[in-house]
Design a protein around this motif. Structure first.
Motif, PDB file in Angstrom:
ATOM      1  N   ALA A  81       0.912  -1.365   0.079  1.00  0.00           N
ATOM      2  CA  ALA A  81       0.029   0.175  -0.029  1.00  0.00           C
ATOM      3  C   ALA A  81       0.933   1.265   0.131  1.00  0.00           C
ATOM      4  O   ALA A  81       0.242   2.265  -0.773  1.00  0.00           O
ATOM      5  CB  ALA A  81      -0.966  -0.157   1.378  1.00  0.00           C
ATOM      6  N   GLY A  82       2.099   1.161   0.378  1.00  0.00           N
ATOM      7  CA  GLY A  82       3.042   2.414   0.491  1.00  0.00           C
ATOM      8  C   GLY A  82       4.012   2.301  -0.569  1.00  0.00           C
ATOM      9  O   GLY A  82       4.658   3.442  -0.498  1.00  0.00           O
ATOM     10  N   GLY A  83       3.821   1.345  -1.280  1.00  0.00           N
ATOM     11  CA  GLY A  83       4.807   1.470  -2.258  1.00  0.00           C
ATOM     12  C   GLY A  83       6.287   0.780  -2.049  1.00  0.00           C
ATOM     13  O   GLY A  83       7.054   1.511  -1.998  1.00  0.00           O
ATOM     14  N   GLY A 131      12.290   0.352   0.104  1.00  0.00           N
ATOM     15  CA  GLY A 131      11.373   0.880  -1.063  1.00  0.00           C
ATOM     16  C   GLY A 131      11.204   2.435  -0.766  1.00  0.00           C
ATOM     17  O   GLY A 131      11.453   3.227  -0.012  1.00  0.00           O
ATOM     18  N   PHE A 132       9.638   2.513  -1.182  1.00  0.00           N
ATOM     19  CA  PHE A 132       9.211   3.835  -0.946  1.00  0.00           C
ATOM     20  C   PHE A 132       7.921   3.717  -0.029  1.00  0.00           C
ATOM     21  O   PHE A 132       7.229   3.044   0.180  1.00  0.00           O
ATOM     22  CB  PHE A 132       8.580   4.408  -2.386  1.00  0.00           C
ATOM     23  N   PRO A 133       7.840   4.942   0.795  1.00  0.00           N
ATOM     24  CA  PRO A 133       6.624   5.196   1.582  1.00  0.00           C
ATOM     25  C   PRO A 133       5.481   5.551   1.060  1.00  0.00           C
ATOM     26  O   PRO A 133       5.752   6.189  -0.111  1.00  0.00           O
ATOM     27  CB  PRO A 133       7.046   5.925   2.847  1.00  0.00           C
ATOM     28  N   GLY A 134       4.224   5.540   1.600  1.00  0.00           N
ATOM     29  CA  GLY A 134       3.165   6.075   1.048  1.00  0.00           C
ATOM     30  C   GLY A 134       2.691   7.430   1.723  1.00  0.00           C
ATOM     31  O   GLY A 134       3.311   7.524   3.031  1.00  0.00           O
ATOM     32  N   LEU A 190      -0.257  11.760   6.012  1.00  0.00           N
ATOM     33  CA  LEU A 190      -0.365  10.395   6.436  1.00  0.00           C
ATOM     34  C   LEU A 190       0.853   9.500   5.814  1.00  0.00           C
ATOM     35  O   LEU A 190       1.050   9.858   4.468  1.00  0.00           O
ATOM     36  CB  LEU A 190      -1.833   9.773   5.680  1.00  0.00           C
ATOM     37  N   VAL A 191       1.500   8.879   6.727  1.00  0.00           N
ATOM     38  CA  VAL A 191       2.488   8.248   6.106  1.00  0.00           C
ATOM     39  C   VAL A 191       2.426   6.530   6.241  1.00  0.00           C
ATOM     40  O   VAL A 191       1.990   6.106   7.410  1.00  0.00           O
ATOM     41  CB  VAL A 191       3.933   8.673   6.933  1.00  0.00           C
ATOM     42  N   THR A 192       2.517   6.014   5.074  1.00  0.00           N
ATOM     43  CA  THR A 192       2.100   4.517   5.144  1.00  0.00           C
ATOM     44  C   THR A 192       3.573   3.744   4.858  1.00  0.00           C
ATOM     45  O   THR A 192       4.408   4.024   3.888  1.00  0.00           O
ATOM     46  CB  THR A 192       1.122   3.973   4.092  1.00  0.00           C
ATOM     47  N   PRO A 193       4.043   2.940   5.706  1.00  0.00           N
ATOM     48  CA  PRO A 193       5.257   2.142   5.367  1.00  0.00           C
ATOM     49  C   PRO A 193       5.192   1.403   4.169  1.00  0.00           C
ATOM     50  O   PRO A 193       4.185   0.927   4.014  1.00  0.00           O
ATOM     51  CB  PRO A 193       5.812   1.451   6.799  1.00  0.00           C
ATOM     52  N   PRO A 194       6.410   0.945   3.545  1.00  0.00           N
ATOM     53  CA  PRO A 194       6.435   0.122   2.444  1.00  0.00           C
ATOM     54  C   PRO A 194       5.660  -1.255   3.067  1.00  0.00           C
ATOM     55  O   PRO A 194       5.914  -1.581   3.897  1.00  0.00           O
ATOM     56  CB  PRO A 194       7.745  -0.028   2.255  1.00  0.00           C
ATOM     57  N   ASP A 195       4.846  -1.682   1.823  1.00  0.00           N
ATOM     58  CA  ASP A 195       4.349  -2.949   2.142  1.00  0.00           C
ATOM     59  C   ASP A 195       3.177  -3.117   3.226  1.00  0.00           C
ATOM     60  O   ASP A 195       2.897  -4.133   3.481  1.00  0.00           O
ATOM     61  CB  ASP A 195       5.192  -4.137   2.022  1.00  0.00           C
ATOM     62  N   GLU A 196       2.779  -1.881   3.847  1.00  0.00           N
ATOM     63  CA  GLU A 196       1.773  -2.210   4.964  1.00  0.00           C
ATOM     64  C   GLU A 196       0.721  -1.197   4.328  1.00  0.00           C
ATOM     65  O   GLU A 196       0.572  -0.541   3.385  1.00  0.00           O
ATOM     66  CB  GLU A 196       2.370  -1.160   6.248  1.00  0.00           C
ATOM     67  N   ARG A 197      -0.534  -1.345   4.869  1.00  0.00           N
ATOM     68  CA  ARG A 197      -1.778  -0.914   4.530  1.00  0.00           C
ATOM     69  C   ARG A 197      -2.217   0.250   5.694  1.00  0.00           C
ATOM     70  O   ARG A 197      -3.024   1.251   5.272  1.00  0.00           O
ATOM     71  CB  ARG A 197      -2.927  -1.589   4.621  1.00  0.00           C
ATOM     72  N   ASP A 198      -1.704   0.324   7.001  1.00  0.00           N
ATOM     73  CA  ASP A 198      -2.154   1.117   7.893  1.00  0.00           C
ATOM     74  C   ASP A 198      -1.032   2.424   7.924  1.00  0.00           C
ATOM     75  O   ASP A 198      -0.064   2.266   7.716  1.00  0.00           O
ATOM     76  CB  ASP A 198      -2.125   0.798   9.359  1.00  0.00           C
ATOM     77  N   ALA A 199      -1.654   3.394   8.152  1.00  0.00           N
ATOM     78  CA  ALA A 199      -0.946   4.705   7.948  1.00  0.00           C
ATOM     79  C   ALA A 199      -0.738   5.657   9.419  1.00  0.00           C
ATOM     80  O   ALA A 199      -1.408   5.077  10.457  1.00  0.00           O
ATOM     81  CB  ALA A 199      -1.639   5.890   7.059  1.00  0.00           C
ATOM     82  N   SER A 221      11.050  10.285  -2.250  1.00  0.00           N
ATOM     83  CA  SER A 221      12.342   9.546  -2.762  1.00  0.00           C
ATOM     84  C   SER A 221      12.225   8.080  -2.040  1.00  0.00           C
ATOM     85  O   SER A 221      11.467   7.737  -1.140  1.00  0.00           O
ATOM     86  CB  SER A 221      13.324  10.180  -2.431  1.00  0.00           C
ATOM     87  N   VAL A 222      13.169   7.179  -2.264  1.00  0.00           N
ATOM     88  CA  VAL A 222      13.192   6.131  -1.948  1.00  0.00           C
ATOM     89  C   VAL A 222      13.787   5.991  -0.609  1.00  0.00           C
ATOM     90  O   VAL A 222      14.522   7.189  -0.337  1.00  0.00           O
ATOM     91  CB  VAL A 222      14.164   4.977  -2.737  1.00  0.00           C
ATOM     92  N   LEU A 223      13.423   5.038   0.311  1.00  0.00           N
ATOM     93  CA  LEU A 223      13.744   5.446   1.645  1.00  0.00           C
ATOM     94  C   LEU A 223      15.674   4.957   1.895  1.00  0.00           C
ATOM     95  O   LEU A 223      16.078   4.246   0.985  1.00  0.00           O
ATOM     96  CB  LEU A 223      13.223   4.256   2.588  1.00  0.00           C
ATOM     97  N   SER A 224      15.939   5.645   2.764  1.00  0.00           N
ATOM     98  CA  SER A 224      17.454   5.637   3.071  1.00  0.00           C
ATOM     99  C   SER A 224      17.880   5.801   4.507  1.00  0.00           C
ATOM    100  O   SER A 224      16.867   6.138   5.142  1.00  0.00           O
ATOM    101  CB  SER A 224      18.223   6.961   2.366  1.00  0.00           C
ATOM    102  N   PRO A 225      18.931   5.148   4.809  1.00  0.00           N
ATOM    103  CA  PRO A 225      19.136   5.180   6.456  1.00  0.00           C
ATOM    104  C   PRO A 225      19.395   6.418   6.888  1.00  0.00           C
ATOM    105  O   PRO A 225      19.755   7.247   6.521  1.00  0.00           O
ATOM    106  CB  PRO A 225      20.500   4.144   6.298  1.00  0.00           C
ATOM    107  N   GLY A 226      18.994   6.406   8.145  1.00  0.00           N
ATOM    108  CA  GLY A 226      18.952   7.789   8.926  1.00  0.00           C
ATOM    109  C   GLY A 226      17.798   8.416   9.222  1.00  0.00           C
ATOM    110  O   GLY A 226      16.794   8.371   8.855  1.00  0.00           O
ATOM    111  N   THR A 227      18.139   9.868   9.353  1.00  0.00           N
ATOM    112  CA  THR A 227      16.966  10.816   9.834  1.00  0.00           C
ATOM    113  C   THR A 227      17.080  12.180   8.503  1.00  0.00           C
ATOM    114  O   THR A 227      16.049  12.593   8.839  1.00  0.00           O
ATOM    115  CB  THR A 227      17.019  11.386  11.064  1.00  0.00           C
ATOM    116  N   ALA A 228      18.112  11.995   7.641  1.00  0.00           N
ATOM    117  CA  ALA A 228      17.981  13.344   7.069  1.00  0.00           C
ATOM    118  C   ALA A 228      19.136  13.166   6.070  1.00  0.00           C
ATOM    119  O   ALA A 228      20.243  12.185   6.127  1.00  0.00           O
ATOM    120  CB  ALA A 228      18.342  14.692   7.873  1.00  0.00           C
TER     121      ALA A 228
END
Length: 229
Positions: A81-83, A131-134, A190-199, A221-228
């Motif tokens: 759901a989150g790409g 991957g990507f969040p939604g 609303l932020v949905t983690p990759p492969d999840e349905r709940d935001a 953008s695609v997810l990367s490690p860290g906070t910024a």
């Protein structure tokens, strides 16, 4: 009357006795053969231990798994759901309930607004994101403002998060004051983690965002490690 010496009579008596005993013995042996035949046990040999192989009885076959069963398990994943941008075993993936979400400080440049969207592992176990969040802007009533963000180009990698560790994705869009796009001010993202349905709901404090018109597209953008960056 013919005279037979005593020694001859004794020898004849001895021979006759031996003959009778021989006949009796032969009869006894013949009776044993017919009344007590060899006994043969049938059945499957028990498995041997200690690394040796036991014989297998005729007609036996190796045991097999029932129809539909497999000797190995295939990891299962829920629909994205989150790409997701990749397949991650459900047992290893970070689930929405194990994460918290936040939006970092804007880092504008070249007419672009750039916000890091951060997912942090709040659980007590190590899990992965890939991957990507939604994402979606919503108003106070929960109604979505504008279309879903589009994905930027980028290669997905599996990010392992120990408890307390984070991953981030960039949320960017053109400055509405420059682009002239129609805007709205969201109450939350609303932020949905990759492969999840709940935001996860994050209060939005970044001001107005483009929702329609020229240069109104929002990118993730695609997810990367860290906070910024």
């Amino acid at each position: 009357m013919v005279y037979t010496p005593r020694s001859a009579r004794h020898g004849a008596l001895l021979v006759g006795t031996v003959t009778v005993l021989g006949l009796l013995s032969a009869c006894g042996n013949s009776h044993d053969v017919h009344s007590n035949p060899p006994v043969t046990d049938s059945g499957t040999a028990a498995p041997a231990t200690g690394g040796t192989t036991s014989p297998t009885s005729a007609g036996s076959a190796p045991a097999s798994a029932p129809a539909g069963a497999s000797s190995s398990s295939t990891p299962q994943t829920s629909p994205s759901a989150g790409g997701g941008g990749g397949t991650v075993p459900a047992s290893a993936r970070c689930h929405t309930s194990e994460l918290s979400a936040s939006v970092g400080r804007n880092d504008p440049g070249a007419g672009q607004e750039k916000f890091p969207v951060v997912l942090t592992n709040k659980s007590g176990r190590t899990c992965t994101l890939r991957g990507f969040p939604g994402a979606a802007f919503v108003n106070g009533a929960g109604t979505q403002l504008g279309p879903d963000p589009r994905r930027e180009s980028g290669s997905a990698t599996t990010i392992t998060l120990r408890p307390g560790q984070s991953a981030w994705a960039g949320l960017t869009y053109s400055n509405p004051g420059i682009s002239g796009a129609k805007t709205a001010t969201p109450a939350a993202l609303l932020v949905t983690p990759p492969d999840e349905r709940d935001a996860l709901r994050v209060a939005w404090s970044g001001g107005s965002v483009p929702v329609s018109g020229n240069s109104s597209t929002v990118f993730l953008s695609v997810l990367s490690p860290g906070t910024a960056p």
